[in-house]
Scaffold this motif. Structure first.
Motif, short mmCIF file in Angstrom:
data_model
loop_
_atom_site.label_atom_id
_atom_site.label_comp_id
_atom_site.label_asym_id
_atom_site.label_seq_id
_atom_site.Cartn_x
_atom_site.Cartn_y
_atom_site.Cartn_z
N TRP A 1 -1.25 -1.55 2.88
CA TRP A 1 -0.82 -2.28 1.70
C TRP A 1 -1.43 -1.73 0.41
N GLN A 2 -2.33 -0.76 0.53
CA GLN A 2 -2.92 -0.12 -0.65
C GLN A 2 -2.13 1.11 -1.10
N LEU A 3 -1.03 1.41 -0.42
CA LEU A 3 -0.25 2.60 -0.74
C LEU A 3 0.13 2.73 -2.22
N PRO A 4 0.55 1.65 -2.88
CA PRO A 4 1.00 1.82 -4.27
C PRO A 4 -0.12 2.06 -5.28
N PHE A 5 -1.38 1.73 -4.93
CA PHE A 5 -2.40 1.75 -5.98
C PHE A 5 -3.72 2.36 -5.55
N ARG A 6 -3.75 3.09 -4.44
CA ARG A 6 -5.00 3.73 -4.05
C ARG A 6 -4.73 5.15 -3.56
N ALA A 7 -5.60 6.06 -3.95
CA ALA A 7 -5.55 7.44 -3.46
C ALA A 7 -6.91 7.78 -2.87
N LEU A 8 -6.91 8.50 -1.76
CA LEU A 8 -8.15 8.85 -1.08
C LEU A 8 -8.05 10.29 -0.58
N PHE A 9 -9.04 11.11 -0.96
CA PHE A 9 -9.05 12.53 -0.60
C PHE A 9 -10.39 12.87 0.05
N HIS A 10 -10.36 13.89 0.93
CA HIS A 10 -11.55 14.26 1.70
C HIS A 10 -11.89 15.74 1.50
N LEU A 11 -13.19 16.02 1.63
CA LEU A 11 -13.71 17.39 1.50
C LEU A 11 -14.92 17.53 2.40
#
Length: 217
Positions: A28-38
């Motif tokens: 449900w966070q698809l429209p307002f959250r971005a998460l990236f990994h390194l």
């Protein structure tokens, strides 16, 4: 010179994190959250896991939208955007556009930069999976988005020129210009929705052009 100045200015906005744990990405966070990994090599020969968490369209505060940097699952730092987080061997740069993430890259002190890996549950991760599993469809959607923005620009520029030359002061020097395209109100609304959708699709792939996406924003 300008890039280095902007990077130093962004680095001054970085503040220490409070050690809070990184929360799992929810659908449900698809429209307002971005998460990236390194993942970067650690001092002990292992690897250190970094994550950049951005709550766009939700996390606006009095001092602006923020990005959070996590190290091994704990909040390590936070910064108002655009952000430049110092990490071992380089910098993680984060920028937003009006439609999503414009840039989330690891820029090493030496060697080529590269984009961080989007979380597979995020909208950016799902779009990347579409490219991997259905490359022809992914390319077709990307080409359609580009065509929509180019077409919108071709329609918008003559309309703006017509509005500018409608002024008598300007028309006296340049002459009046009449746009060859005169869309009705509903047509302009539909065009606006189409350009917003196209720019959002490009933002999911971290594609950005000042001329196309900047104009759409």
């Amino acid at each position: 010179m300008i890039k280095e100045y902007r990077r130093r200015r962004a680095a001054r906005r970085v503040r220490p994190g409070d050690g809070r744990p990184l929360k799992r990405f929810r659908w449900w966070q698809l429209p307002f959250r971005a998460l990236f990994h390194l993942r970067l090599p650690g001092e002990d020969g292992g690897h250190t896991a970094y994550a950049v968490d951005i709550r766009h369209w939700q996390n606006h505060t009095s001092d602006g939208l923020k990005a959070h940097l996590y190290r091994d699952g704990r909040q390590h730092a936070l910064s108002r955007l655009p952000a430049a987080f110092p990490v071992p061997g380089g910098t993680v740069e984060v920028r937003m556009s009006a439609f999503g993430i414009r840039r989330c890259h690891y820029v090493p002190d030496e060697g080529p930069e590269h984009q961080l890996v989007p979380d597979p549950r995020s909208a950016e991760g799902r779009r990347a999976r579409l490219d991997r599993e259905h490359p022809a469809l992914g390319r077709a959607i990307g080409l359609l988005s580009l065509c929509v923005l180019v077409g919108a620009l071709a329609i918008l520029v003559p309309q703006l020129a017509e509005q500018l030359t409608a002024s008598e002061g300007i028309a006296r020097h340049t002459g009046a210009f009449t746009s060859p395209v005169d869309l009705p109100k509903w047509g302009n609304i539909a065009l606006g929705l189409a350009t917003a959708a196209a720019s959002t699709e490009r933002a999911l792939r971290l594609r950005y052009s000042l001329l196309l996406d900047g104009g759409a924003g």
